[in-house]
Design a protein around this motif. Structure first.
Motif, PDB file in Angstrom:
ATOM      1  N   ALA A   1       7.696  -2.478   6.115  1.00  0.00           N
ATOM      2  CA  ALA A   1       8.861  -2.003   5.361  1.00  0.00           C
ATOM      3  C   ALA A   1       8.447  -0.765   4.565  1.00  0.00           C
ATOM      4  CB  ALA A   1       9.369  -3.087   4.417  1.00  0.00           C
ATOM      5  N   TRP A   2       9.349   0.174   4.428  1.00  0.00           N
ATOM      6  CA  TRP A   2       9.078   1.430   3.744  1.00  0.00           C
ATOM      7  C   TRP A   2       9.996   1.618   2.546  1.00  0.00           C
ATOM      8  CZ3 TRP A   2       5.181   4.714   5.273  1.00  0.00           C
ATOM      9  CH2 TRP A   2       4.595   4.441   6.509  1.00  0.00           C
ATOM     10  N   ARG A   3       9.579   2.454   1.629  1.00  0.00           N
ATOM     11  CA  ARG A   3      10.340   2.934   0.467  1.00  0.00           C
ATOM     12  C   ARG A   3      10.933   1.786  -0.348  1.00  0.00           C
ATOM     13  NH1 ARG A   3      10.762   5.983   4.741  1.00  0.00           N
ATOM     14  NH2 ARG A   3      10.159   8.160   4.664  1.00  0.00           N
ATOM     15  N   GLY A   4      12.227   1.809  -0.611  1.00  0.00           N
ATOM     16  CA  GLY A   4      12.879   0.806  -1.445  1.00  0.00           C
ATOM     17  C   GLY A   4      12.787  -0.601  -0.874  1.00  0.00           C
ATOM     18  N   THR A   5      12.871  -0.712   0.447  1.00  0.00           N
ATOM     19  CA  THR A   5      12.748  -2.023   1.072  1.00  0.00           C
ATOM     20  C   THR A   5      11.347  -2.581   0.838  1.00  0.00           C
ATOM     21  OG1 THR A   5      14.361  -1.369   2.751  1.00  0.00           O
ATOM     22  CG2 THR A   5      13.016  -3.298   3.228  1.00  0.00           C
ATOM     23  N   ALA A   6      10.336  -1.730   0.917  1.00  0.00           N
ATOM     24  CA  ALA A   6       8.953  -2.158   0.666  1.00  0.00           C
ATOM     25  C   ALA A   6       8.788  -2.637  -0.773  1.00  0.00           C
ATOM     26  CB  ALA A   6       7.986  -1.009   0.948  1.00  0.00           C
ATOM     27  N   GLU A   7       9.361  -1.908  -1.717  1.00  0.00           N
ATOM     28  CA  GLU A   7       9.257  -2.306  -3.121  1.00  0.00           C
ATOM     29  C   GLU A   7       9.958  -3.641  -3.359  1.00  0.00           C
ATOM     30  OE1 GLU A   7      10.818   1.159  -5.060  1.00  0.00           O
ATOM     31  OE2 GLU A   7       8.869   2.164  -5.033  1.00  0.00           O
ATOM     32  N   HIS A   8      11.123  -3.831  -2.746  1.00  0.00           N
ATOM     33  CA  HIS A   8      11.884  -5.078  -2.866  1.00  0.00           C
ATOM     34  C   HIS A   8      11.078  -6.260  -2.325  1.00  0.00           C
ATOM     35  CE1 HIS A   8      15.242  -7.894  -2.599  1.00  0.00           C
ATOM     36  NE2 HIS A   8      14.969  -8.052  -1.322  1.00  0.00           N
TER      37      HIS A   8
ATOM     38  N   ARG B   1       0.853  -1.177   0.000  1.00  0.00           N
ATOM     39  CA  ARG B   1       0.000   0.000   0.000  1.00  0.00           C
ATOM     40  C   ARG B   1       0.893   1.231   0.000  1.00  0.00           C
ATOM     41  NH1 ARG B   1       0.384  -2.050   5.152  1.00  0.00           N
ATOM     42  NH2 ARG B   1       0.609  -0.503   6.774  1.00  0.00           N
ATOM     43  N   THR B   2       0.291   2.389  -0.013  1.00  0.00           N
ATOM     44  CA  THR B   2       1.080   3.616   0.020  1.00  0.00           C
ATOM     45  C   THR B   2       0.553   4.531   1.113  1.00  0.00           C
ATOM     46  OG1 THR B   2      -0.345   4.630  -1.636  1.00  0.00           O
ATOM     47  CG2 THR B   2       1.676   3.593  -2.432  1.00  0.00           C
ATOM     48  N   ALA B   3       1.453   5.274   1.680  1.00  0.00           N
ATOM     49  CA  ALA B   3       1.114   6.319   2.642  1.00  0.00           C
ATOM     50  C   ALA B   3       1.443   7.620   1.930  1.00  0.00           C
ATOM     51  CB  ALA B   3       1.919   6.157   3.915  1.00  0.00           C
ATOM     52  N   GLY B   4       0.444   8.194   1.280  1.00  0.00           N
ATOM     53  CA  GLY B   4       0.726   9.327   0.411  1.00  0.00           C
ATOM     54  C   GLY B   4       1.385   8.776  -0.833  1.00  0.00           C
ATOM     55  N   GLU B   5       2.571   9.225  -1.114  1.00  0.00           N
ATOM     56  CA  GLU B   5       3.316   8.706  -2.260  1.00  0.00           C
ATOM     57  C   GLU B   5       4.447   7.776  -1.836  1.00  0.00           C
ATOM     58  OE1 GLU B   5       4.517  11.656  -5.082  1.00  0.00           O
ATOM     59  OE2 GLU B   5       2.617  12.720  -4.913  1.00  0.00           O
ATOM     60  N   THR B   6       4.534   7.477  -0.552  1.00  0.00           N
ATOM     61  CA  THR B   6       5.617   6.640  -0.035  1.00  0.00           C
ATOM     62  C   THR B   6       5.207   5.171  -0.056  1.00  0.00           C
ATOM     63  OG1 THR B   6       6.226   8.444   1.446  1.00  0.00           O
ATOM     64  CG2 THR B   6       7.162   6.285   1.913  1.00  0.00           C
ATOM     65  N   PRO B   7       5.977   4.326  -0.777  1.00  0.00           N
ATOM     66  CA  PRO B   7       5.659   2.892  -0.787  1.00  0.00           C
ATOM     67  C   PRO B   7       5.846   2.270   0.599  1.00  0.00           C
ATOM     68  CG  PRO B   7       7.260   3.439  -2.504  1.00  0.00           C
ATOM     69  CD  PRO B   7       7.113   4.637  -1.630  1.00  0.00           C
ATOM     70  N   VAL B   8       4.922   1.398   0.969  1.00  0.00           N
ATOM     71  CA  VAL B   8       4.998   0.686   2.242  1.00  0.00           C
ATOM     72  C   VAL B   8       4.348  -0.680   2.050  1.00  0.00           C
ATOM     73  CG1 VAL B   8       2.865   1.740   3.097  1.00  0.00           C
ATOM     74  CG2 VAL B   8       4.504   0.796   4.724  1.00  0.00           C
ATOM     75  N   CYS B   9       4.882  -1.690   2.700  1.00  0.00           N
ATOM     76  CA  CYS B   9       4.230  -2.994   2.686  1.00  0.00           C
ATOM     77  C   CYS B   9       4.382  -3.626   4.062  1.00  0.00           C
ATOM     78  CB  CYS B   9       4.756  -3.902   1.579  1.00  0.00           C
ATOM     79  SG  CYS B   9       6.296  -4.710   1.894  1.00  0.00           S
ATOM     80  N   SER B  10       3.433  -4.486   4.374  1.00  0.00           N
ATOM     81  CA  SER B  10       3.465  -5.170   5.663  1.00  0.00           C
ATOM     82  C   SER B  10       3.316  -6.663   5.425  1.00  0.00           C
ATOM     83  CB  SER B  10       2.354  -4.648   6.574  1.00  0.00           C
ATOM     84  OG  SER B  10       1.103  -4.813   5.969  1.00  0.00           O
TER      85      SER B  10
END
Length: 133
Positions: free
Chosen positions: A52-59, A18-27
């Motif tokens: 995980a946030w940003r690049g780590t979330a995308e990974h 999901r996203t928090a605003g434009e910041t990638p995040v995943c759980s």
């Protein structure tokens, strides 16, 4: 102060992106077996929530799926909230700085040999014998 945690376990389901605003995040949640047995002689399992946030979330969202072994390095975070009845609740989770694979890449669903022609024979030359390895 030091707040550093490393944990290893299997994902209980696919990561939720999901996203928090434009910041990638995943759980996701990791199942971690304890290293000792209970009274019944069985290992117990802890289920640990990770965000995980940003690049780590995308990974994580791109490469990890249910059942994959993951090694998570990050920090422990305790969040407080109020439930519908007004009771205070706390939730512990790991905020991941990095997530590594803890297992080998799963086998492809298609047999890789099917990509080669049936009559394929690798070619070798006499020069191959001269290689130092």
């Amino acid at each position: 102060m030091l707040n550093n945690i490393i944990i290893m376990g299997r994902l209980t389901k696919d990561p939720e992106r999901r996203t928090a605003g434009e910041t990638p995040v995943c759980s996701f949640c990791i199942a971690c077996d304890r290293d000792y047995k209970n009274k019944e002689g069985e290992y117990e399992t802890d289920f640990v929530d990770v965000v995980a946030w940003r690049g780590t979330a995308e990974h994580v969202a791109k490469y990890f799926t249910k059942g994959r072994m993951a090694i998570v390095k990050g920090r422990l975070q305790i969040r407080s909230r109020e439930d519908k009845e007004g009771n205070k609740r706390k939730k512990a989770e790991i905020v991941a700085d990095s997530v590594y694979f803890g297992d080998s890449k799963p086998k492809a669903k298609e047999d890789d040999s099917a990509l080669l022609p049936e009559d394929f024979v690798p070619e070798f030359t006499d020069e191959d014998d001269a290689l130092p390895f």
